[in-house]
Design a protein around this motif. Structure first.
Motif, PDB file in Angstrom:
ATOM      1  N   GLU A  82      21.271  46.027  42.279  1.00 31.24           N
ATOM      2  CA  GLU A  82      22.052  46.564  40.860  1.00 31.24           C
ATOM      3  C   GLU A  82      23.541  46.372  40.968  1.00 31.24           C
ATOM      4  OE1 GLU A  82      21.208  50.446  39.343  1.00 31.24           O
ATOM      5  OE2 GLU A  82      18.992  50.319  40.113  1.00 31.24           O
ATOM      6  N   GLY A  83      24.069  45.610  39.995  1.00 29.34           N
ATOM      7  CA  GLY A  83      25.396  45.509  40.038  1.00 29.34           C
ATOM      8  C   GLY A  83      25.966  44.037  40.464  1.00 29.34           C
ATOM      9  N   ALA A  84      24.805  43.466  41.195  1.00 26.14           N
ATOM     10  CA  ALA A  84      25.254  41.965  41.694  1.00 26.14           C
ATOM     11  C   ALA A  84      25.226  40.977  40.343  1.00 26.14           C
ATOM     12  CB  ALA A  84      23.889  41.515  42.695  1.00 26.14           C
ATOM     13  N   ALA A  85      26.472  40.230  40.284  1.00 27.02           N
ATOM     14  CA  ALA A  85      26.648  39.214  39.265  1.00 27.02           C
ATOM     15  C   ALA A  85      27.566  38.502  39.658  1.00 27.02           C
ATOM     16  CB  ALA A  85      27.380  40.077  38.079  1.00 27.02           C
ATOM     17  N   TRP A  86      27.890  37.442  38.788  1.00 24.66           N
ATOM     18  CA  TRP A  86      28.861  36.245  39.333  1.00 24.66           C
ATOM     19  C   TRP A  86      29.972  36.704  39.917  1.00 24.66           C
ATOM     20  CZ3 TRP A  86      33.480  35.026  37.787  1.00 24.66           C
ATOM     21  CH2 TRP A  86      34.057  35.546  36.634  1.00 24.66           C
ATOM     22  N   ASN A  87      30.574  37.784  39.436  1.00 26.71           N
ATOM     23  CA  ASN A  87      31.944  38.294  39.956  1.00 26.71           C
ATOM     24  C   ASN A  87      31.710  39.266  41.057  1.00 26.71           C
ATOM     25  OD1 ASN A  87      30.742  39.963  38.182  1.00 26.71           O
ATOM     26  ND2 ASN A  87      32.721  40.283  36.985  1.00 26.71           N
ATOM     27  N   HIS A  88      30.406  39.679  41.279  1.00 29.83           N
ATOM     28  CA  HIS A  88      30.033  40.667  42.472  1.00 29.83           C
ATOM     29  C   HIS A  88      28.873  40.243  43.078  1.00 29.83           C
ATOM     30  CE1 HIS A  88      32.899  43.548  40.562  1.00 29.83           C
ATOM     31  NE2 HIS A  88      32.278  43.400  39.280  1.00 29.83           N
ATOM     32  N   PRO A  89      29.066  38.973  43.918  1.00 27.41           N
ATOM     33  CA  PRO A  89      28.011  38.254  44.234  1.00 27.41           C
ATOM     34  C   PRO A  89      27.056  38.949  45.382  1.00 27.41           C
ATOM     35  CG  PRO A  89      29.999  37.559  45.286  1.00 27.41           C
ATOM     36  CD  PRO A  89      30.601  38.346  44.059  1.00 27.41           C
ATOM     37  N   GLU A  90      27.615  40.062  46.298  1.00 29.10           N
ATOM     38  CA  GLU A  90      26.773  40.762  47.225  1.00 29.10           C
ATOM     39  C   GLU A  90      26.613  42.201  46.519  1.00 29.10           C
ATOM     40  OE1 GLU A  90      28.356  37.445  48.493  1.00 29.10           O
ATOM     41  OE2 GLU A  90      29.803  39.344  48.620  1.00 29.10           O
ATOM     42  N   GLY A  91      26.869  42.462  45.356  1.00 29.29           N
ATOM     43  CA  GLY A  91      26.712  43.926  44.770  1.00 29.29           C
ATOM     44  C   GLY A  91      28.079  44.237  44.201  1.00 29.29           C
ATOM     45  N   PRO A  92      27.981  45.531  43.603  1.00 26.92           N
ATOM     46  CA  PRO A  92      29.228  46.154  42.790  1.00 26.92           C
ATOM     47  C   PRO A  92      30.441  46.378  43.595  1.00 26.92           C
ATOM     48  CG  PRO A  92      27.595  47.734  43.242  1.00 26.92           C
ATOM     49  CD  PRO A  92      26.892  46.623  43.410  1.00 26.92           C
ATOM     50  N   VAL A  93      30.476  46.273  44.823  1.00 29.12           N
ATOM     51  CA  VAL A  93      31.829  46.567  45.680  1.00 29.12           C
ATOM     52  C   VAL A  93      32.261  45.160  46.012  1.00 29.12           C
ATOM     53  CG1 VAL A  93      30.915  48.917  46.425  1.00 29.12           C
ATOM     54  CG2 VAL A  93      30.482  46.998  47.879  1.00 29.12           C
ATOM     55  N   SER A  94      31.560  43.998  46.001  1.00 28.43           N
ATOM     56  CA  SER A  94      31.967  42.697  46.421  1.00 28.43           C
ATOM     57  C   SER A  94      32.706  42.126  44.994  1.00 28.43           C
ATOM     58  CB  SER A  94      30.694  41.948  46.644  1.00 28.43           C
ATOM     59  OG  SER A  94      30.054  41.753  45.599  1.00 28.43           O
ATOM     60  N   THR A  95      33.520  41.121  45.485  1.00 29.34           N
ATOM     61  CA  THR A  95      34.279  40.480  44.541  1.00 29.34           C
ATOM     62  C   THR A  95      34.529  38.886  45.056  1.00 29.34           C
ATOM     63  OG1 THR A  95      36.623  40.428  45.556  1.00 29.34           O
ATOM     64  CG2 THR A  95      35.878  42.461  44.410  1.00 29.34           C
ATOM     65  N   VAL A  96      34.879  38.163  43.971  1.00 27.50           N
ATOM     66  CA  VAL A  96      35.163  36.705  44.459  1.00 27.50           C
ATOM     67  C   VAL A  96      36.444  36.384  44.651  1.00 27.50           C
ATOM     68  CG1 VAL A  96      33.132  36.093  42.945  1.00 27.50           C
ATOM     69  CG2 VAL A  96      35.258  36.275  41.746  1.00 27.50           C
TER      70      VAL A  96
END
Length: 284
Positions: free
Chosen positions: A96-110
């Protein structure tokens, strides 16, 4: 290494007669055949996080993964040891929360990964970006012609040997899949980390799978098909950082897979193409 801004460049691929497919590997790559292809232009590298961020900032686009209920996407997780390779659910998990700008999940960034290929993008996301950029997705045939780099019928984008003189030519899995890797943190690499092919294109093999404009036909390049479950599939090309010799040796121009258009994962990206007349006025 090229920087993120450079990935907007395109290369002109001259038209001609090309041998595509393979009779020596997976069934869906058969039959090998010769096709005529008109000249076209294609992005030098896959669309990066920086490229996609510019698109989102300009349009407010919300990706498929971000619109799901719950929002999220498929993320790879190494296993603790050898597993049954017929069970991909052992190394893939929905986060949940993984997306293009959070590739490993909501606490990750690019952050600090601006020059990495964008991932967690569906076919719709890729098409929306291409339209915004005044481009389109390449056809499967165009993609394969470009990937071969002018080497007609070669097994790999650089020739017939996987690792010429021991060289690492692409970002693919090196180790024992999916539990041990030579890379301390396997994942997408910056565009331009590995050598370009004969047309000057980066990451046509490995790094991320790339969406194409064509439906997937498991019997070959004969048109649209549906999966056994009734789901329409779209063709992706190129293999990814998760392709391993013992599991998915699809790090070759002829290789192809079919996924549902709404699929998004940590190893799917894309690049764009243009018809040649538009590409010449002028190349970015």
């Amino acid at each position: 290494m090229i920087r993120a801004a450079a990935t907007a460049a395109m290369a002109i691929i001259p038209g001609g007669s090309f041998r595509l497919g393979s009779n020596d590997h997976y069934p869906e790559e058969r039959p090998a055949c010769r096709v005529e292809v008109a000249s076209f232009a294609i992005d030098v590298g896959p669309v990066t996080n920086a490229d996609f961020a510019a698109f989102v900032a300009a349009t407010g686009w919300v990706t498929t993964a971000e619109r799901l209920q719950p929002a999220g996407s498929a993320v790879f997780a190494m296993t603790s040891g050898p597993v049954d390779l017929a069970r991909p659910d052992q190394w893939w998990r929905f986060v949940e929360g993984a997306a293009w700008n959070h590739p490993e999940g909501p606490v990750s960034t690019v952050e600090d990964r601006e020059d990495h290929p964008v991932v967690h993008v569906s076919l719709e996301d890729a098409q929306a970006y291409a339209g915004w950029a005044g481009k389109r997705l390449p056809t499967e045939i165009e993609w394969e012609v470009a990937a071969r780099g002018g080497l007609d019928g070669a097994t790999y984008a650089w020739g017939h040997t996987f690792a010429p003189e021991g060289g690492v030519m692409a970002n693919v899995w090196r180790g024992a899949f999916p539990w041990w890797s030579e890379a301390p943190a396997p994942g997408p690499s910056a565009v331009g980390t590995y050598p370009a092919n004969g047309y000057g294109l980066f990451d046509m093999i490995g790094n991320v799978w790339e969406w194409t404009a064509d439906r997937f036909d498991q019997q070959g390049r004969c048109g649209c098909s549906v999966a056994a479950s009734g789901e329409t599939r779209q063709t992706l090309k190129g293999g990814s950082w998760l392709c391993a010799g013992e599991y998915c040796a699809r790090y070759r121009p002829a290789a192809r897979i079919g996924l549902t258009p709404e699929s998004s994962t940590a190893h799917i990206g894309f690049r764009c193409a243009r018809d040649l007349p538009a590409a010449l006025d002028p190349l970015p």
